[in-house]
Design an enzyme around this catalytic site. Structure first.
Site, short mmCIF file in Angstrom:
data_model
loop_
_atom_site.label_atom_id
_atom_site.label_comp_id
_atom_site.label_asym_id
_atom_site.label_seq_id
_atom_site.Cartn_x
_atom_site.Cartn_y
_atom_site.Cartn_z
N LYS A 148 30.31 74.78 73.76
CA LYS A 148 30.54 74.71 75.21
C LYS A 148 30.28 73.29 75.70
O LYS A 148 29.15 72.80 75.63
CB LYS A 148 29.61 75.67 75.98
CG LYS A 148 30.04 75.73 77.46
CD LYS A 148 28.99 76.30 78.36
CE LYS A 148 28.05 75.29 78.94
NZ LYS A 148 28.64 74.27 79.81
N GLY A 185 16.22 72.54 77.82
CA GLY A 185 15.78 72.68 76.43
C GLY A 185 14.53 73.55 76.31
O GLY A 185 14.43 74.39 75.41
N CYS A 225 20.75 59.09 76.94
CA CYS A 225 19.41 59.66 76.70
C CYS A 225 18.46 58.60 76.15
O CYS A 225 17.26 58.64 76.41
CB CYS A 225 19.52 60.82 75.72
SG CYS A 225 20.48 60.39 74.27
N SER A 233 19.16 68.37 79.01
CA SER A 233 17.90 67.99 79.66
C SER A 233 16.70 68.71 79.04
O SER A 233 16.83 69.79 78.47
CB SER A 233 17.98 68.36 81.15
OG SER A 233 18.17 69.75 81.27
N THR A 234 15.55 68.08 79.17
CA THR A 234 14.32 68.67 78.65
C THR A 234 14.03 69.99 79.36
O THR A 234 13.59 70.96 78.74
CB THR A 234 13.16 67.67 78.84
OG1 THR A 234 13.43 66.56 77.98
CG2 THR A 234 11.81 68.27 78.47
N GLU A 263 12.60 60.72 83.59
CA GLU A 263 13.96 60.30 83.23
C GLU A 263 14.84 60.30 84.48
O GLU A 263 14.91 61.31 85.19
CB GLU A 263 14.55 61.25 82.19
CG GLU A 263 15.90 60.79 81.69
CD GLU A 263 16.56 61.77 80.74
OE1 GLU A 263 16.56 62.97 81.02
OE2 GLU A 263 17.11 61.31 79.72
N GLU A 270 18.15 68.28 71.29
CA GLU A 270 18.19 66.84 71.56
C GLU A 270 18.08 66.68 73.07
O GLU A 270 19.01 67.01 73.79
CB GLU A 270 19.52 66.23 71.08
CG GLU A 270 19.83 66.44 69.60
CD GLU A 270 19.06 65.49 68.70
OE1 GLU A 270 18.35 64.61 69.20
OE2 GLU A 270 19.17 65.66 67.47
#
Ligand code: NAD
Length: 484
Positions: free
Chosen positions: A189, A246, A297, A242-243, A394, A263
């Site tokens: 996706k 994730g 990133c 994104s964290t 970030e 990642e």
């Protein structure tokens, strides 16, 4: 077009032509080797972030569509792909690589139109690297036993892959190429704002005549990614994003026993020592944070400068920023293109306001911006402290936060004082200092006297909240294999 300022040479517009691209008015889903209609009726527009004009309608997949794609991938895995002679698998992957090269112009234009990045970058970096990944992993398909001697490498099954919008085709290549080489099948996706090159890749996969279901591409927003990742019949999850997302994926997978690689975000430190080649370092810093509008990133978003060269470095960065051209991404003169979406621009703007409110000193060049579209000037904050949010979080935009240091021990401590651990850069003329720094910095990738260099043979991935697992190189193969 940008109006020239004192710092900009009056270059003639050099627009890449859109004539070579074929853009469908509306796209379906690529499932079992065919473009199909969704079981639902929802579609949304993908727009050009440089002028907010509509490009194409993209399908919002339903859970039923996701299930159909996973079933196609399972069927192909069991009946064809995992049973195929590895050298045959390799031939298909080589074919994809060659077709990407042949259609690179169209892919580059689509990437720039849909994502907002300068054509120079999509043409010279994204698309060639995507082809290189397919070439690299095609070569490994029949050599897995040599890659992992005395082991018995076996594919995992169906891989569910979800990717972000900053390097759409390249991220798809990072995920699809090793999965196929190892004998897995794929449901991928792309991000909702940048699906066009993934759909073009689906056409290439059709042209390469892959067995139906080896690669399936479904589109839509976050919930589609969620239902793909949580589908009971996928064996491997590969997520880049994104964290925040994730973490939610990791929580959802906690008891599933499924293999996963995540990642995630980053807040890289770029470190300039007084003995560095300063002009080269400044160029590396500018490339590190302003490349791809800072939508990287591993962007070098924190700069640490040794105190004795601080004034010199800051003046040189300002001079360099003053010459950057922000504007039409299809113009070959453009250095900084459009921010990918209104939402992302709002996030970046909030951080710029916050930086000023936190007491940091803002520098932006006097560069005209186009009237419509999503734009952000290259931004530098000096007088930043470790506790400022602009140096901790970030931003994912062209915003640099600068701090100083006096000793090696101090800069290592400061650079490692982050919840992320994806990448870092070191600028010095002393080899011993480079080795000392690389052994102490907690980052998955560390560049020395260069920045943002990528190669399919080189593993990429993070520590801490930047995720786990590696993509690229042998490590990238291992992520798609059971090694007994
Ligand atoms: P994002 O996490 O919002 O979205 C990434 C993808 O996940 C998109 O396809 C999105 O539709 C999907 N998604 C959203 N919610 C989901 C959910 N709950 N379950 C499953 N899928 C979901 O990230 P983004 O804004 O598209 O990308 C920017 C982020 O990606 C940055 O943090 C950046 O650092 C990171 N990134 C990391 C790497 C790396 O290699 N470490 C590379 C590129 C980007």
């Amino acid at each position: 077009m940008n109006q020239p300022t004192d710092n900009h040479w009056p270059l003639t517009e050099a627009l890449e032509s859109r004539e070579s691209i074929r853009l469908a008015k509306s796209y379906g889903l690529f499932v079992n080797g065919q473009f199909i209609r969704s079981s639902g009726s929802k579609k949304y527009w993908t727009i050009n972030p440089a002028n907010e004009k509509r490009l194409s309608r993209i399908t919002e997949s339903t859970p039923k569509d996701v299930d159909r794609a996973v079933r196609a991938a399972r069927n192909c895995y069991e009946k064809h792909w995992s049973r195929m002679k590895p050298s045959e698998r390799g031939k298909y992957i080589y074919r994809i690589a060659r077709l990407i090269q042949e259609q690179s112009r169209e892919l580059a234009i689509l990437e720039t139109l849909d994502g907002g990045k300068p054509i120079r970058e999509s043409r010279d970096i994204d698309i060639p690297l995507a082809a290189a990944h397919f070439f690299y992993y095609a070569g490994w398909a029949d050599k897995l036993k040599y890659a992992f001697p005395n082991r018995n490498p076996r594919p995992l099954g169906v891989a569910a892959q979800v990717i972000p919008w900053n390097f759409p085709l390249l991220m798809a290549a990072w995920k699809i190429a090793p999965a196929l080489a190892c004998g897995n099948t794929v449901v991928l996706k792309p991000a909702e704002t940048t699906s066009l090159t993934a759909l073009k890749l689906a056409e290439i996969i059709q042209q390469a005549d892959l067995p139906a279901g080896a690669v399936n591409i479904i589109t839509g927003h976050g919930p589609v990614g969620q239902s793909l990742i949580q589908h009971p019949d996928v064996d491997k999850i590969a997520f880049t994003g994104s964290t925040h997302v994730g973490k939610s994926i990791q929580t959802a997978l906690a008891t599933s026993g499924k293999r996963s690689t995540l990642e995630l975000g980053g807040k890289a430190a770029n470190i300039i020592f007084a003995d560095a080649p300063i002009d080269q370092a400044v160029e590396g810093v500018v490339n590190g944070i302003y490349f791809n509008q800072g939508h990287v990133c591993c962007a070098g978003s924190r700069l640490f400068v040794e105190e004795s060269v601080y004034d010199q470095v800051i003046e040189k960065i300002k001079d360099r920023i003053d010459t950057l051209r922000v504007g039409e991404p299809l113009d070959k003169n453009t250095d900084i293109g459009a921010i990918n979406s209104k939402k992302q621009l709002a996030i970046i703007d909030q951080y710029i306001e916050l930086g000023t409110a936190e007491g940091a000193h803002l520098y932006q060049p006097d560069c005209p911006l186009p009237d419509s579209g999503f734009w952000c000037l290259p931004t530098m904050f000096t007088d930043v402290s470790q506790s400022n949010r602009i140096s901790r979080e970030e931003i994912f935009g062209p915003v640099l936060a600068v701090q100083t240091f006096r000793t090696v021990a101090e800069v290592i401590k400061k650079a490692n004082n982050t919840r992320y651990g994806l990448s870092a850069g070191v600028w010095t003329n002393k080899g011993s200092k480079i080795f000392n720094m690389t052994s102490q910095l907690k980052a998955g990738v560390i560049w020395a006297n260069t920045y943002n260099q990528f190669d399919p043979a080189s593993p990429f991935g993070g520590y801490k909240e930047s995720g786990f697992g590696r993509e690229g190189g042998l490590h990238g193969l291992a992520a798609y294999l059971a090694l007994k």
